[in-house]
Design an enzyme around this catalytic site. Structure first.
Site, PDB file in Angstrom:
ATOM      1  N   ASP A 173      45.210  37.689  42.810  1.00 57.70           N
ATOM      2  CA  ASP A 173      45.906  37.696  44.102  1.00 57.70           C
ATOM      3  C   ASP A 173      45.239  36.726  45.086  1.00 57.70           C
ATOM      4  OD1 ASP A 173      43.923  39.873  43.722  1.00 57.70           O
ATOM      5  OD2 ASP A 173      44.140  40.145  45.864  1.00 57.70           O
ATOM      6  N   ASP A 192      42.808  49.141  57.444  1.00 54.54           N
ATOM      7  CA  ASP A 192      43.226  49.330  58.833  1.00 54.54           C
ATOM      8  C   ASP A 192      44.020  48.148  59.383  1.00 54.54           C
ATOM      9  OD1 ASP A 192      41.266  47.433  58.974  1.00 54.54           O
ATOM     10  OD2 ASP A 192      39.860  48.613  60.178  1.00 54.54           O
ATOM     11  N   LYS A 209      45.860  36.569  60.205  1.00 53.04           N
ATOM     12  CA  LYS A 209      45.117  37.500  59.342  1.00 53.04           C
ATOM     13  C   LYS A 209      44.283  38.432  60.210  1.00 53.04           C
ATOM     14  CE  LYS A 209      41.722  37.584  55.565  1.00 53.04           C
ATOM     15  NZ  LYS A 209      41.035  36.743  54.570  1.00 53.04           N
ATOM     16  N   ARG A 247      50.824  33.189  45.798  1.00 46.53           N
ATOM     17  CA  ARG A 247      49.685  33.412  44.897  1.00 46.53           C
ATOM     18  C   ARG A 247      50.181  33.712  43.491  1.00 46.53           C
ATOM     19  NH1 ARG A 247      46.042  35.832  48.854  1.00 46.53           N
ATOM     20  NH2 ARG A 247      46.979  35.360  50.854  1.00 46.53           N
TER      21      ARG A 247
HETATM   22  P1  AMP Z   1      41.019  40.579  49.611  1.00 49.81           P
HETATM   23  O1  AMP Z   1      39.999  41.044  48.635  1.00 49.81           O
HETATM   24  O2  AMP Z   1      40.480  40.389  51.016  1.00 49.81           O
HETATM   25  O3  AMP Z   1      41.747  39.370  49.149  1.00 49.81           O
HETATM   26  O4  AMP Z   1      42.069  41.757  49.777  1.00 49.81           O
HETATM   27  C1  AMP Z   1      42.712  42.406  48.704  1.00 49.81           C
HETATM   28  C2  AMP Z   1      43.853  43.227  49.211  1.00 49.81           C
HETATM   29  O5  AMP Z   1      43.403  44.208  50.151  1.00 49.81           O
HETATM   30  C3  AMP Z   1      44.939  42.438  49.930  1.00 49.81           C
HETATM   31  O6  AMP Z   1      46.156  43.053  49.631  1.00 49.81           O
HETATM   32  C4  AMP Z   1      44.578  42.613  51.373  1.00 49.81           C
HETATM   33  O7  AMP Z   1      45.669  42.445  52.224  1.00 49.81           O
HETATM   34  C5  AMP Z   1      44.079  44.039  51.390  1.00 49.81           C
HETATM   35  N1  AMP Z   1      43.135  44.303  52.493  1.00 49.81           N
HETATM   36  C6  AMP Z   1      41.853  43.887  52.589  1.00 49.81           C
HETATM   37  N2  AMP Z   1      41.293  44.329  53.741  1.00 49.81           N
HETATM   38  C7  AMP Z   1      42.246  45.030  54.388  1.00 49.81           C
HETATM   39  C8  AMP Z   1      42.298  45.752  55.628  1.00 49.81           C
HETATM   40  N3  AMP Z   1      41.242  45.840  56.433  1.00 49.81           N
HETATM   41  N4  AMP Z   1      43.457  46.337  55.961  1.00 49.81           N
HETATM   42  C9  AMP Z   1      44.525  46.271  55.154  1.00 49.81           C
HETATM   43  N5  AMP Z   1      44.546  45.637  53.980  1.00 49.81           N
HETATM   44  C10 AMP Z   1      43.425  45.011  53.592  1.00 49.81           C
HETATM   45 MG    MG Z   2      43.191  38.364  49.109  1.00 47.43          MG
END
Ligand code: AMP
Ligand code: MG
Length: 518
Positions: free
Chosen positions: A262, A135, A123, A193
């Site tokens: 998700d 990013d 990750k 998920r």
């Molecule tokens: P999360 O809230 O961290 O579970 O993320 C929600 C979505 O945003 C998921 O599809 C993650 O992969 C994407 N995501 C979160 N942070 C980033 C990042 N810095 N770069 C790319 N995708 C991100």
């Molecule tokens: Mg997530």
């Protein structure tokens, strides 16, 4: 060393790894194959030997310089088949459309010495087709939090994805300010998920729902393989596991912070550690995520939100089910399942053996005084084992946690009566209670202290760094992360030498805020 070269030739440190890539064998519609993007000069922050052992990696392998490069995706082990999977989801109650592994890359399944395959995901390892505006990176602070909490939850006996290691790099990433990058290598039997099912349902690709469900059943719910109504059985098991999981969260005061669909595991695991928190002073409406201004994911909301999320999953699984009525009947099992698990959990926390009609009143009155007094949740339950059942003698430490002592006195009188009527032996009860009421949990301030040391935020670090020069990594910086991880790996043991880690938060911790930014 040129880290843009990613040898797939055998590397000594990774020689223990064997691969069997189950997800990569599925229809390519489920993922995009791609390699991680290397990070400059990676260094190991921490690794977990017990997680490593599950996939056949020795402590020596973890200490090898190649291991940090492996965790950052700079070095690919022969046999892995990196990919990012696509999923969708409901975020904060609204359909968010396509999401996917935006910064996580699945290397494949590392097969343990016992033959069990573990999906291994990096990750923070770079852009994927699902990165949207992101990013592809993760910052050191949130990676350390995920590492610490995954292993802490596992040690508490709460189902969770595992963390193999966290590695960092001085490559800069921008959040609210400039920070440095890191990668968490995490492991799970499956990272599927609810959102994976939602994705293919809303895309109208219902045959793919069936493939996903078959994959899950084949590998993770083998008891359903020959069941007459296997997909209904799958939904039922996910409901049951989710109910158990949320009950366990409530029992330790864990708030996930972002219970979007998700972030809900099909295996009923705690997954995607972001702005999570353990409650210190009990507030039933505690919101750990500063970005959650509406309090959608408050502590008291978690059981209901999980049910809402299960409705989303059931909707996505409709093409696999007989009827709406069947789905409703299965979903109706969630609430009683949750109540049963919570009741059993709370009886265990109070050291009660019998299930009685007035249990709920005893629990409610307790939560009400804990809430009113903002009493430290973890310390209260740990101290409660020292309350004597026969008389008010001895000092359990509980009473002093209440500003209003009378509230405690009145509740504990009823509790003592109950213990007496069960004929409980105090020593035996204390042993049972201490096996379920942790002394050590990952309080925000403990994580923050370890993170500040790791980032070199303290004054001594700043003084050592020459103005304008890049900061030099020092061996001692990650000591606190490692020490804290070790303490949290034995949450139910007394560990008198680590008493300070069981303390209530210091005043400065009141100002800590955790948000979605990670
Ligand atoms: P999360 O809230 O961290 O579970 O993320 C929600 C979505 O945003 C998921 O599809 C993650 O992969 C994407 N995501 C979160 N942070 C980033 C990042 N810095 N770069 C790319 N995708 C991100
Ligand atoms: Mg997530």
């Amino acid at each position: 060393m040129d880290d843009t070269l990613k040898p797939r030739a055998p590397v000594a440190a990774l020689a223990g790894l064997r691969w069997a890539n189950r997800f990569a064998r599925l229809d390519p519609a489920f993922f995009t194959r791609l390699d991680p993007t290397p990070l400059r000069d990676p260094y190991l922050v921490a690794a977990d030997e017990s997680a490593a052992a599950l996939i056949g990696l020795s402590p020596e392998a973890l200490a090898h310089p190649d291991f940090a490069r492996f965790v950052c995706g700079n070095l690919l082990a022969p046999g892995c088949e990196p990919l990012a999977s696509v999923y969708s989801g409901h975020q904060f109650g609204a359909w968010a459309g396509q999401l996917g592994d935006g910064r996580a890359i699945l290397l494949g399944d590392a097969v343990g010495p016992d033959g069990r395959p573990w999906e291994l995901q990096l990750k923070g390892s770079g852009l994927t087709p699902y990165s949207r505006m992101g990013d592809g990176r993760a910052v050191l602070r949130s990676s350390i939090r995920e590492f610490l909490c995954s292993e802490a939850m596992h040690a508490l006996g709460i189902p969770s994805t595992r963390a193999l290691a966290v590695a960092g790099s001085d490559e800069a990433v921008f959040r609210e300010t400039m920070e440095t990058s890191a990668v968490v290598a995490r492991m799970s039997p499956s990272f599927l998920r609810f959102g994976h099912f939602e994705h293919f349902y809303y895309a109208g690709q219902h045959a793919r729902l069936e493939s996903l469900a078959d994959h899950l059943i084949d590998w993770h719910f083998p008891e359903l393989r020959d069941a007459k109504d296997r997909y209904a059985g799958l939904l039922e098991l996910v409901c049951a596991r989710t109910a158990e999981l949320i009950a366990q969260w409530q029992c330790v005061g864990f708030c996930h912070g972002v219970m979007n669909t998700d972030n809900m595991s099909m295996l009923g695991l705690t997954i995607d550690y972001g702005p999570f928190g353990f409650i210190d002073g009990f507030d039933a409406n505690h919101v750990c995520n500063h970005s959650d201004t509406g309090g959608r994911y408050a502590y008291s909301m978690q059981p209901g939100v999980a049910e809402w999320n299960l409705y989303c999953l059931a909707q996505a699984m409709m093409p696999l089910l007989d009827s709406q009525d069947q789905a409703q009947a299965i979903l109706a099992g969630y609430r009683p399942g949750f109540s049963r698990a919570l009741g059993a959990g709370l009886r265990g926390k109070l050291g009660l053996r019998d299930e009685r009609p007035d249990d709920e009143a005893l629990f409610d009155s307790l939560f009400s005084i804990l809430h009113r007094g903002r009493v430290d949740f973890t310390r209260f339950f740990r101290f409660l084992s020292r309350v004597r059942s026969a008389d008010a003698g001895g000092d359990s430490g509980c009473r002093d946690l209440f500003a209003d002592r009378a509230q405690f006195d009145s509740w504990v009188a009823g509790y003592r009566e109950r213990l007496q009527s069960e004929g409980a032996d105090d020593a035996d009860r204390a042993a049972r209670m201490n096996a379920v009421n942790p002394k050590f949990v990952l309080r925000n301030y403990l994580a923050e202290t370890a993170i500040r040391a790791a980032r070199g935020d303290d004054e001594s670090q700043r003084l050592r760094a020459a103005p304008g020069a890049g900061r030099v990594r020092e061996a001692g910086e990650f000591e606190e992360v490692r020490r804290l991880a070790a303490v949290l790996s034995r949450p139910y043991d007394e560990q008198p030498e680590h008493e300070s880690y069981a303390a209530a938060p210091p005043d400065w911790a009141c100002a800590l805020e955790v948000s979605c930014s990670s």
